[in-house]
Write a protein that holds these residues in place. Structure first.
Motif, PDB file in Angstrom:
ATOM      1  N   ARG A   1      11.629   3.509   3.697  1.00 48.72           N
ATOM      2  CA  ARG A   1      10.192   3.573   3.413  1.00 48.72           C
ATOM      3  C   ARG A   1       9.399   2.812   4.471  1.00 48.72           C
ATOM      4  O   ARG A   1       8.318   3.235   4.870  1.00 48.72           O
ATOM      5  N   LYS A   2       9.928   1.699   4.918  1.00 46.93           N
ATOM      6  CA  LYS A   2       9.240   0.941   5.969  1.00 46.93           C
ATOM      7  C   LYS A   2       8.994   1.825   7.194  1.00 46.93           C
ATOM      8  O   LYS A   2       7.881   1.885   7.731  1.00 46.93           O
ATOM      9  N   LEU A   3      10.053   2.498   7.635  1.00 45.66           N
ATOM     10  CA  LEU A   3       9.938   3.303   8.848  1.00 45.66           C
ATOM     11  C   LEU A   3       9.019   4.497   8.639  1.00 45.66           C
ATOM     12  O   LEU A   3       8.196   4.825   9.505  1.00 45.66           O
ATOM     13  N   LEU A   4       9.143   5.175   7.492  1.00 42.27           N
ATOM     14  CA  LEU A   4       8.294   6.333   7.226  1.00 42.27           C
ATOM     15  C   LEU A   4       6.824   5.930   7.161  1.00 42.27           C
ATOM     16  O   LEU A   4       5.953   6.609   7.721  1.00 42.27           O
ATOM     17  N   HIS A   5       6.552   4.827   6.485  1.00 40.37           N
ATOM     18  CA  HIS A   5       5.170   4.381   6.369  1.00 40.37           C
ATOM     19  C   HIS A   5       4.630   3.893   7.710  1.00 40.37           C
ATOM     20  O   HIS A   5       3.442   4.068   8.013  1.00 40.37           O
ATOM     21  N   ALA A   6       5.485   3.274   8.515  1.00 40.21           N
ATOM     22  CA  ALA A   6       5.044   2.840   9.844  1.00 40.21           C
ATOM     23  C   ALA A   6       4.708   4.043  10.723  1.00 40.21           C
ATOM     24  O   ALA A   6       3.717   4.031  11.468  1.00 40.21           O
ATOM     25  N   VAL A   7       5.524   5.101  10.640  1.00 41.38           N
ATOM     26  CA  VAL A   7       5.246   6.322  11.400  1.00 41.38           C
ATOM     27  C   VAL A   7       3.931   6.947  10.935  1.00 41.38           C
ATOM     28  O   VAL A   7       3.111   7.396  11.751  1.00 41.38           O
ATOM     29  N   LEU A   8       3.715   6.980   9.608  1.00 42.36           N
ATOM     30  CA  LEU A   8       2.471   7.525   9.069  1.00 42.36           C
ATOM     31  C   LEU A   8       1.273   6.732   9.580  1.00 42.36           C
ATOM     32  O   LEU A   8       0.251   7.303   9.989  1.00 42.36           O
TER      33      LEU A   8
ATOM     34  N   ALA B   1      -1.733   8.247  11.976  1.00 45.70           N
ATOM     35  CA  ALA B   1      -3.141   8.194  11.572  1.00 45.70           C
ATOM     36  C   ALA B   1      -3.957   7.381  12.565  1.00 45.70           C
ATOM     37  O   ALA B   1      -5.099   7.736  12.905  1.00 45.70           O
ATOM     38  N   PHE B   2      -3.387   6.287  13.047  1.00 49.00           N
ATOM     39  CA  PHE B   2      -4.077   5.429  14.007  1.00 49.00           C
ATOM     40  C   PHE B   2      -4.337   6.178  15.310  1.00 49.00           C
ATOM     41  O   PHE B   2      -5.402   6.043  15.918  1.00 49.00           O
ATOM     42  N   ALA B   3      -3.376   6.966  15.750  1.00 46.37           N
ATOM     43  CA  ALA B   3      -3.482   7.638  17.049  1.00 46.37           C
ATOM     44  C   ALA B   3      -4.433   8.819  17.023  1.00 46.37           C
ATOM     45  O   ALA B   3      -4.944   9.223  18.073  1.00 46.37           O
ATOM     46  N   LEU B   4      -4.696   9.376  15.858  1.00 49.98           N
ATOM     47  CA  LEU B   4      -5.473  10.609  15.778  1.00 49.98           C
ATOM     48  C   LEU B   4      -6.869  10.471  16.390  1.00 49.98           C
ATOM     49  O   LEU B   4      -7.238  11.264  17.274  1.00 49.98           O
ATOM     50  N   PRO B   5      -7.700   9.518  15.974  1.00 46.09           N
ATOM     51  CA  PRO B   5      -9.035   9.427  16.609  1.00 46.09           C
ATOM     52  C   PRO B   5      -8.976   9.033  18.081  1.00 46.09           C
ATOM     53  O   PRO B   5      -9.808   9.484  18.881  1.00 46.09           O
ATOM     54  N   ILE B   6      -7.989   8.217  18.453  1.00 45.61           N
ATOM     55  CA  ILE B   6      -7.867   7.823  19.859  1.00 45.61           C
ATOM     56  C   ILE B   6      -7.516   9.030  20.717  1.00 45.61           C
ATOM     57  O   ILE B   6      -8.098   9.258  21.784  1.00 45.61           O
ATOM     58  N   ALA B   7      -6.571   9.844  20.234  1.00 42.97           N
ATOM     59  CA  ALA B   7      -6.178  11.037  20.985  1.00 42.97           C
ATOM     60  C   ALA B   7      -7.328  12.022  21.082  1.00 42.97           C
ATOM     61  O   ALA B   7      -7.526  12.664  22.131  1.00 42.97           O
ATOM     62  N   GLY B   8      -8.110  12.155  20.017  1.00 43.40           N
ATOM     63  CA  GLY B   8      -9.228  13.090  20.039  1.00 43.40           C
ATOM     64  C   GLY B   8     -10.255  12.729  21.096  1.00 43.40           C
ATOM     65  O   GLY B   8     -10.695  13.597  21.883  1.00 43.40           O
ATOM     66  N   PHE B   9     -10.646  11.465  21.161  1.00 49.90           N
ATOM     67  CA  PHE B   9     -11.634  11.057  22.154  1.00 49.90           C
ATOM     68  C   PHE B   9     -11.045  11.058  23.562  1.00 49.90           C
ATOM     69  O   PHE B   9     -11.751  11.347  24.533  1.00 49.90           O
ATOM     70  N   SER B  10      -9.761  10.715  23.691  1.00 52.09           N
ATOM     71  CA  SER B  10      -9.134  10.757  25.014  1.00 52.09           C
ATOM     72  C   SER B  10      -9.039  12.192  25.529  1.00 52.09           C
ATOM     73  O   SER B  10      -9.183  12.437  26.734  1.00 52.09           O
TER      74      SER B  10
ATOM     75  N   PRO C   1       0.814  -1.218   0.000  1.00 54.33           N
ATOM     76  CA  PRO C   1       0.000   0.000   0.000  1.00 54.33           C
ATOM     77  C   PRO C   1       0.845   1.263   0.000  1.00 54.33           C
ATOM     78  O   PRO C   1       1.944   1.300   0.572  1.00 54.33           O
ATOM     79  N   GLY C   2       0.337   2.303  -0.669  1.00 59.76           N
ATOM     80  CA  GLY C   2       1.003   3.593  -0.687  1.00 59.76           C
ATOM     81  C   GLY C   2       0.589   4.460   0.482  1.00 59.76           C
ATOM     82  O   GLY C   2      -0.243   4.067   1.311  1.00 59.76           O
ATOM     83  N   PRO C   3       1.130   5.677   0.573  1.00 59.06           N
ATOM     84  CA  PRO C   3       0.859   6.545   1.729  1.00 59.06           C
ATOM     85  C   PRO C   3      -0.618   6.838   1.935  1.00 59.06           C
ATOM     86  O   PRO C   3      -1.091   6.874   3.073  1.00 59.06           O
ATOM     87  N   ARG C   4      -1.369   7.063   0.850  1.00 58.29           N
ATOM     88  CA  ARG C   4      -2.786   7.388   1.021  1.00 58.29           C
ATOM     89  C   ARG C   4      -3.563   6.219   1.612  1.00 58.29           C
ATOM     90  O   ARG C   4      -4.381   6.400   2.526  1.00 58.29           O
ATOM     91  N   LEU C   5      -3.340   5.021   1.096  1.00 57.98           N
ATOM     92  CA  LEU C   5      -4.026   3.855   1.633  1.00 57.98           C
ATOM     93  C   LEU C   5      -3.609   3.592   3.077  1.00 57.98           C
ATOM     94  O   LEU C   5      -4.432   3.201   3.913  1.00 57.98           O
ATOM     95  N   ILE C   6      -2.330   3.810   3.369  1.00 56.14           N
ATOM     96  CA  ILE C   6      -1.847   3.590   4.737  1.00 56.14           C
ATOM     97  C   ILE C   6      -2.500   4.572   5.705  1.00 56.14           C
ATOM     98  O   ILE C   6      -2.956   4.192   6.787  1.00 56.14           O
ATOM     99  N   ALA C   7      -2.550   5.845   5.319  1.00 60.07           N
ATOM    100  CA  ALA C   7      -3.164   6.845   6.194  1.00 60.07           C
ATOM    101  C   ALA C   7      -4.646   6.551   6.399  1.00 60.07           C
ATOM    102  O   ALA C   7      -5.155   6.609   7.532  1.00 60.07           O
ATOM    103  N   ALA C   8      -5.342   6.226   5.314  1.00 60.84           N
ATOM    104  CA  ALA C   8      -6.772   5.934   5.429  1.00 60.84           C
ATOM    105  C   ALA C   8      -7.008   4.666   6.251  1.00 60.84           C
ATOM    106  O   ALA C   8      -7.910   4.612   7.095  1.00 60.84           O
ATOM    107  N   GLY C   9      -6.182   3.642   6.014  1.00 59.02           N
ATOM    108  CA  GLY C   9      -6.313   2.413   6.785  1.00 59.02           C
ATOM    109  C   GLY C   9      -6.022   2.632   8.257  1.00 59.02           C
ATOM    110  O   GLY C   9      -6.712   2.081   9.132  1.00 59.02           O
ATOM    111  N   GLY C  10      -4.999   3.433   8.554  1.00 60.86           N
ATOM    112  CA  GLY C  10      -4.693   3.736   9.950  1.00 60.86           C
ATOM    113  C   GLY C  10      -5.812   4.489  10.638  1.00 60.86           C
ATOM    114  O   GLY C  10      -6.151   4.205  11.794  1.00 60.86           O
TER     115      GLY C  10
END
Length: 510
Positions: A228-235, A239-248, A186-195
């Protein structure tokens, strides 16, 4: 979209080149189909339905079941925990994601609106699974069978008819997996959306936080190049943390605790107390009353040990200088550190019940009848019951640590009175109890079927024992993951995710 791999096609996605782009033949087919659609939309739709006839039939059958469910129970089915999401009872026990969804849906409708949308979400889950699998090269008939449990399982239909967050949790997990698996890498857009999708599952059900682990592992395997592995993992993590942080953050503003569910820790007691061996557990004398006798632990099970009035969690009185919560927390810590194998064994034996042939209630289980269609409107003691004129009455407790119960009617704007179409409800109940569900052995077969490498098959067998969700939404995923290139890696994503969710959920609440 090409539905089958043709001779000379690329190995990645069942058609086209290795990077997932369509071949010349595929482009020509697509152009021809687009021209036909412009010329006769009705004929194009009919041709599509014929080409995908099996999933079309299954979708129609799933739609009929959901229509019958809507007709049978008005305004919706309520469960005890529904009071948390509709009225804020027992605050802090659950994240607020589903509460937010309900506020949006109820702003322009009532509980009927909620159940209609939830049934549509259930149908969408099946459609997404089918599209993903066909896109990755699975034969159409097999992809349709993969979606069948979501469409036809009566337990799935029942939970969609209930004011509970389960179907939204399923949908976000399926959406996240579909985005990450849509391409071999997956590319950056799919990774961000999936996260974002996977992260949004945690404010619906807190156990979704564990999904970041398999998602990161999957990216580290399939993405080429360490940079690329590390950059995509950070992305993905961001993205994964964003909704969790918002509700927290919302909880921090409200109660000064940065957490999705500040009061959720109390549910761990049931799992740990049910697994503990009190005779060999080292603890101070004043704490021994918290550890239930073995016979009582077996009788109540993890859920009863949390909620039953006879559980030590409710009968225990802390000594001077100690609080009730402090003693319970110390006991939980001792069980985890001194008897971890007993806890793991308890989780495994409980999760293995998914593979039983019949859906029955074992000693210590929460009655499975709570997730079965009834011929009358379900009642739950003093929490949910009907008045003589069939108005739904609610026993609400607005304190997480106990407090006075307020009895109120369900507001008329939400539906007020309960009605049950008995003939339709009887049909749904008969269907559910006499084969209208995915049998456990079939799920076990789905776990192991296919020409997997021995190591992957062994991993799947172990992972299956940790399976958490009571319906078949994700169980069938692993049966039909893409057969071409990338099969083992996508299975790894599912298996690890399943194991993590199940461990956390079974540990917490049984």
């Amino acid at each position: 979209m090409r539905m089958r791999t043709t001779a000379g096609s690329g190995p990645a996605g069942g058609d086209g080149s290795a990077d997932g782009t369509p071949s010349d033949g595929s482009a020509a087919d697509a152009a021809g189909q687009a021209h036909g659609a412009r010329r006769s939309p009705g004929r194009a739709a009919a041709a599509t339905a014929r080409r995908h006839w099996l999933i079309t039939v299954l979708l129609l059958a799933g739609l009929v079941l959901r229509g019958l469910s809507l007709a049978a129970y008005q305004p919706a089915l309520l469960y005890i925990d529904s009071l948390k999401y509709l009225f804020g009872a027992w605050p802090g026990n659950d994240p607020l994601g589903y509460n937010a969804i309900l506020k949006v849906l109820l702003a322009g409708g009532n509980l009927d609106t909620v159940t209609v949308v939830q049934h549509l979400v259930g149908l969408a889950i099946a459609a997404v699974l089918y599209l993903l699998l066909v896109h990755r090269g699975t034969p159409r008939w097999l992809a349709a069978l993969a979606a069948a449990p979501v469409l036809l399982d009566a337990y799935q239909v029942q939970i969609e008819q209930t004011i509970m967050p389960d179907v939204w949790f399923e949908a976000l997990i399926v959406a996240g997996l579909a985005l990450l698996l849509w391409r071999p890498a997956p590319g950056p857009r799919l990774i961000a959306a999936g996260g974002l999708a996977l992260g949004a599952s945690a404010p619906i059900a807190q156990v979704g936080q564990i999904l970041i682990v398999p998602a990161v592992i999957y990216l580290l395997i399939v993405v080429p190049g360490w940079r690329r592995k590390l950059l995509h993992a950070v992305l993905l993590c961001a993205a994964f943390a964003l909704p969790i942080a918002g509700f927290s953050l919302r909880e921090y503003v409200a109660v000064h605790q940065f957490s999705l569910a500040p009061a959720a820790g109390s549910t761990i007691y049931g799992r740990l107390a049910e697994s503990a061996d009190c005779a060999t557990l080292t603890m101070p004398g004043y704490e021994r009353a918290v550890c239930p006798p073995r016979a009582l632990a077996i009788q109540l099970g993890p859920d009863g040990l949390v909620h039953s009035a006879t559980s030590p969690a409710h009968t225990y009185v802390a000594p001077p200088g100690r609080t009730h919560g402090e003693v319970i927390g110390d006991f939980e810590h001792r069980v985890i550190t001194q008897q971890p194998l007993r806890v793991v064994t308890g989780v495994l034996s409980d999760a293995a019940k998914l593979f039983e042939l019949h859906r029955v209630t074992s000693t210590g289980d929460t009655p499975i009848s709570r997730w079965q269609f009834q011929t009358s409107y379900p009642a739950y003691g003093t929490s949910i019951f009907l008045s003589p004129d069939h108005t739904i009455m609610l026993g609400l407790q607005f304190a997480s640590s106990g407090g006075p119960v307020q009895v109120r009617p369900l507001p008329a704007s939400m539906g007020g009175q309960a009605t049950v179409d008995r003939p339709v409800a009887a049909f749904l109940r008969g269907y559910q109890l006499h084969g209208g569900y995915t049998p456990g052995p079939l799920l076990a077969f789905a776990t192991l079927a296919g020409p997997w490498p021995p190591a992957a098959a062994a991993a799947g067998a172990v992972g299956a024992l940790f399976f958490y969700l009571s319906d078949a939404t994700l169980a069938w995923n692993r049966f039909v993951e893409p057969f071409p290139r990338g099969r083992t890696l996508t299975l790894l994503l599912y298996w690890i995710g399943q194991l993590g969710i199940a461990l956390a959920a079974r540990w917490a609440s049984g």
